[in-house]
Write an enzyme that holds these catalytic residues in place. Structure first.
Site, mmCIF file in Angstrom:
data_model
loop_
_atom_site.group_PDB
_atom_site.id
_atom_site.type_symbol
_atom_site.label_atom_id
_atom_site.label_comp_id
_atom_site.label_asym_id
_atom_site.label_seq_id
_atom_site.Cartn_x
_atom_site.Cartn_y
_atom_site.Cartn_z
ATOM 1 N N GLU A 188 7.362 8.703 3.089
ATOM 2 C CA GLU A 188 6.393 8.473 2.665
ATOM 3 C C GLU A 188 6.587 10.345 4.295
ATOM 4 O O GLU A 188 5.615 10.077 5.466
ATOM 5 C CB GLU A 188 5.514 7.327 4.630
ATOM 6 N N GLU A 240 5.807 0.754 -2.428
ATOM 7 C CA GLU A 240 5.411 -0.524 -1.745
ATOM 8 C C GLU A 240 4.250 -0.720 -1.647
ATOM 9 O O GLU A 240 3.620 -0.141 -1.499
ATOM 10 C CB GLU A 240 5.998 0.140 0.482
#
Length: 455
Positions: A166, A355
């Site tokens: 991220e 994810e």
């Protein structure tokens, strides 16, 4: 048309789960492991520390056997930098290297492809204290050394790599990279300095993999927050475009195109912020683009025009038209389809969903399982939207649910459970850490077995 629908998910699609080392492994002081910035976090009342987590370090064979039973063809975790270089420097720690050898060998022996993240917010604590983390180019060089060490060690065992988890969080949360803004420095200028250093570290890792294991694939990853204008006012529509540019497009543009986009460089020039460019940086970024793009996806938000907002990414608000989880995250499966379509339209590159999942409060019932229909519904609706995007031409190479086993959340909450496998512990009591299959285990098993046809 029916034949097209039946074959929309190709053979070799990567189905599986995703975790981090610090949220699962435990064994915080075993095998020569050093302390990371995660180990130094203050623990909120009622939450857990990371010392045991769900004890994957000692139970990985048991868990991987369950993953095989589930039908996983891929499993994402991270390498703990502090297991390889306990203080971030010095000589590699053979015990840590051997542990990941054993994990990757066990995954491959069970037909599961390791998908490995180099950095998941767990900088060696010594590097944060000594150099202020990725605010320093010294840490960039140490990250490259760490990357080269594990690339060489695990060549042939790991074929899919992610550099930073991220990475787009760096502008708003540079502390996740061990960097704290000095009192005499402008916070936005500091954030972009750390951001640039992380981009350079990413590119150095891509270059290293090309040299050491050219047959392997490497991607850049963001957390994708689908956003919508708060109203049909042009000001809100423009604010939405600008928020997306800074939070999503900026990072994918550098990963895929190898250069800072003009909407960023013009913004920095207007603000008088100078990037800490060193000789060779621009060529490095230009020459080291990725093999695939990757993102986590959990929710969407709306964007409202704001004149005064100290955040770099301005105007984000919850969407009042969507249901939310107990933790306030909007549930928006269509937002995943929008994300996939947008990314593929911009870059025409393979996309890996690394994810996606939902956190729920759960306990075992009298039958030793969990009737988690809410999770089944969440995953089903997101996979359905992924399939629709693929029918519309998007190339998706894999889908990894977040969790597989329950794990500590990023804030150390065991009560926020994500897995299809229940782990018997709570926030303050380790219990026996025994594993139990939830209802969703069997549902996801059928989805994988039928390659997404039986939902």
């Amino acid at each position: 048309m029916s034949q097209q629908r039946k074959s929309i998910i190709p053979d070799g699609f990567l189905w599986g789960g995703a975790v981090t080392s610090f949220q699962t492994e435990g064994a915080w002081n075993e095998g020569g492991k050093g302390l990371s910035i995660v180990d130094a976090r203050p623990i909120p009342k009622g939450h857990s520390d990371w010392k045991v987590a769900v004890d994957f370090y000692h139970r990985y064979k048991e868990d991987i056997a369950l993953f095989k039973e589930l039908g996983f063809t891929a499993y994402r975790t991270s390498i703990a930098w502090t297991r390889i270089f306990p203080d971030g420097e010095g000589e590699p720690n053979e015990a840590g290297l051997a542990f990941y050898d054993a994990v990757f060998d066990e995954l491959r022996a069970n037909g599961i492809e390791p998908v490995i993240t180099l950095y998941h917010f767990d900088l060696p604590l010594a590097l944060a204290r000594k150099y202020n983390g990725f605010a320093s180019r010294k840490v960039v060089d140490l990250f490259e050394r760490y990357a080269r060490t594990v690339f060489a060690r695990y060549r042939g065992k790991v074929n899919y790599w992610l550099t930073f988890n991220e990475q787009n969080l760096v502008l708003e949360q540079p502390y996740l990279w061990g960097a704290i803004c000095p009192e005499d420095e402008d916070p936005e200028a500091f954030a972009y300095r750390v951001c640039h250093n992380v981009f350079i570290a990413h590119a150095k890792a891509v270059k290293a993999l090309r040299e050491i294991a050219p047959e392997a694939k490497i991607g850049g990853m963001v957390t994708y927050l689908t956003t919508y204008p708060a109203t049909c006012r042009p000001e809100d529509a423009l604010a939405n475009v600008q928020a997306k540019e800074l939070f999503i497009d900026f990072f994918f543009d550098v990963f895929a195109r190898g250069a800072y986009p003009r909407y960023v460089t013009n913004r920095l020039e207007k603000k008088g912020i100078c990037l800490p460019l060193e000789a060779g940086d621009e060529e490095l970024l230009r020459s080291q683009t990725v093999d695939f793009l990757s993102f986590s996806y959990y929710q969407s938000q709306i964007v409202r025009h704001q004149e005064q907002d100290e955040r770099i990414i301005k105007g984000l608000e919850p969407n009042p038209h969507l249901p939310k989880t107990k933790w306030g995250w909007a549930i928006d499966p269509i937002g995943l389809r929008i994300a996939l379509k947008d990314v593929y339209a911009r870059y025409q590159m393979p996309i890996f969903i690394t994810e996606n999942g939902i956190g729920l409060e759960e306990e075992l019932n009298e039958n030793g399982t969990v009737e988690d229909d809410e999770r089944i519904d969440y995953l089903r609706r997101h996979i359905e939207q992924m399939k629709m995007a693929m029918e519309e031409g998007v190339e998706v190479i894999g889908y990894l649910m977040w969790g597989a086993t329950d794990l500590l959340s990023s804030q150390g909450e065991m009560r926020k459970r994500y897995g299809v496998i229940f782990v018997n512990r709570d926030d303050e009591n380790l219990r026996d850490l025994k594993r139990y299959k939830k209802k969703s285990f069997y549902w996801f098993q059928r989805v994988i077995r039928t390659n997404g046809e039986e939902m």
